[in-house]
Scaffold this motif. Sequence first.
Motif, PDB file in Angstrom:
ATOM      1  N   LEU A  76       0.818  -1.215   0.000  1.00 39.73           N
ATOM      2  CA  LEU A  76       0.000   0.000   0.000  1.00 39.73           C
ATOM      3  C   LEU A  76       0.851   1.263   0.000  1.00 39.73           C
ATOM      4  O   LEU A  76       0.546   2.227  -0.705  1.00 39.73           O
ATOM      5  CB  LEU A  76      -0.937  -0.010   1.208  1.00 39.73           C
ATOM      6  N   ASP A  87      -7.355   2.513  -2.192  1.00 40.03           N
ATOM      7  CA  ASP A  87      -7.986   1.830  -1.056  1.00 40.03           C
ATOM      8  C   ASP A  87      -7.494   0.407  -0.826  1.00 40.03           C
ATOM      9  O   ASP A  87      -7.932  -0.249   0.120  1.00 40.03           O
ATOM     10  CB  ASP A  87      -9.506   1.815  -1.232  1.00 40.03           C
ATOM     11  N   GLY A  88      -6.596  -0.092  -1.694  1.00 34.05           N
ATOM     12  CA  GLY A  88      -6.066  -1.441  -1.515  1.00 34.05           C
ATOM     13  C   GLY A  88      -6.806  -2.513  -2.273  1.00 34.05           C
ATOM     14  O   GLY A  88      -6.321  -3.652  -2.354  1.00 34.05           O
ATOM     15  N   ARG A 220      -1.818  -6.476   6.158  1.00 33.31           N
ATOM     16  CA  ARG A 220      -2.199  -5.298   5.366  1.00 33.31           C
ATOM     17  C   ARG A 220      -3.644  -4.896   5.659  1.00 33.31           C
ATOM     18  O   ARG A 220      -3.949  -3.710   5.862  1.00 33.31           O
ATOM     19  CB  ARG A 220      -2.032  -5.584   3.875  1.00 33.31           C
ATOM     20  N   ASP A 223      -3.977  -3.508   9.277  1.00 32.42           N
ATOM     21  CA  ASP A 223      -3.460  -2.141   9.398  1.00 32.42           C
ATOM     22  C   ASP A 223      -4.439  -1.115   8.856  1.00 32.42           C
ATOM     23  O   ASP A 223      -4.480   0.031   9.332  1.00 32.42           O
ATOM     24  CB  ASP A 223      -2.133  -2.026   8.647  1.00 32.42           C
ATOM     25  N   GLU A 224      -5.221  -1.491   7.862  1.00 28.99           N
ATOM     26  CA  GLU A 224      -6.186  -0.573   7.259  1.00 28.99           C
ATOM     27  C   GLU A 224      -7.557  -0.660   7.905  1.00 28.99           C
ATOM     28  O   GLU A 224      -8.448   0.145   7.601  1.00 28.99           O
ATOM     29  CB  GLU A 224      -6.318  -0.865   5.755  1.00 28.99           C
TER      30      GLU A 224
END
Length: 251
Positions: A76, A87-88, A220, A223-224
């Motif tokens: 990211l 936004d991934g 990942r 974390d988001e």
Amino acid sequence: MSALTKYKNIIATVLSLLLISGCEELEPIPGQPWRVSVVMPSFYPIKITQAYGVNEEQDWTMPLHGLSLSMSKSELANVRTVFPDYDGFGLPVSLLTSVRGRQLGSANKHLPDSIYIYWTSLINIRFFVTKYDLPQKVKEIMSKGVTFERYDGSLGSCFRTEFFFGMLPNGKAKVWLMGCDQLIYLAELDPAREKDRDQNGVTAERYRESPYYFDTINQRAKDEGVAIDPIPWEKVGKVYSQDPVELLSEQ
């Protein structure tokens, strides 16, 4: 002039045109050699195990290397240096966010008839083969220069020679042609084949025995603060690009 002579002249003309046409198809494209780049969603990265182009008429297969850094390229933090609002989930189409395949040996400017990519979807450990057959119109676009003005006022030409593949976790792939500040959407492809292991012979069980990919993907998402299962397909299909996306039919 006799009818026989006229007939012979017509045949000779047709054969000449066919010969010229055949020679033109064998001509290399101008500019840089063709390349292949691959992008993927940050939350649904892939691993590429083999890629190559094939030209049936000239009887060659051109391997591509340099497609092995998908985990770092799909981070990211890396993608957001190009697309700050990423936004991934979507496909970030840029040279800076893609893994790029380079031809082995001398750079071949003759276009392939087909491009093959063997890859693993890491979120669900599925093994896919993507095949893209180049239409004649795409070959013509790649061989046609786009005129631009240089800093000194002189005119130059650039060529669209970069294929972009965007891989999705269900095996589908989107394909674009990039170059000259253009991004041309070519096709959406179903997988040509789904296999029971990757091109190195590694099975799904072997992948699951090593938690690196799963741990990285889940971290990942953590974390988001987002959920990645089930897959939100309306987000995964979104395309991020710095250039406007054009259609092949508009060219």
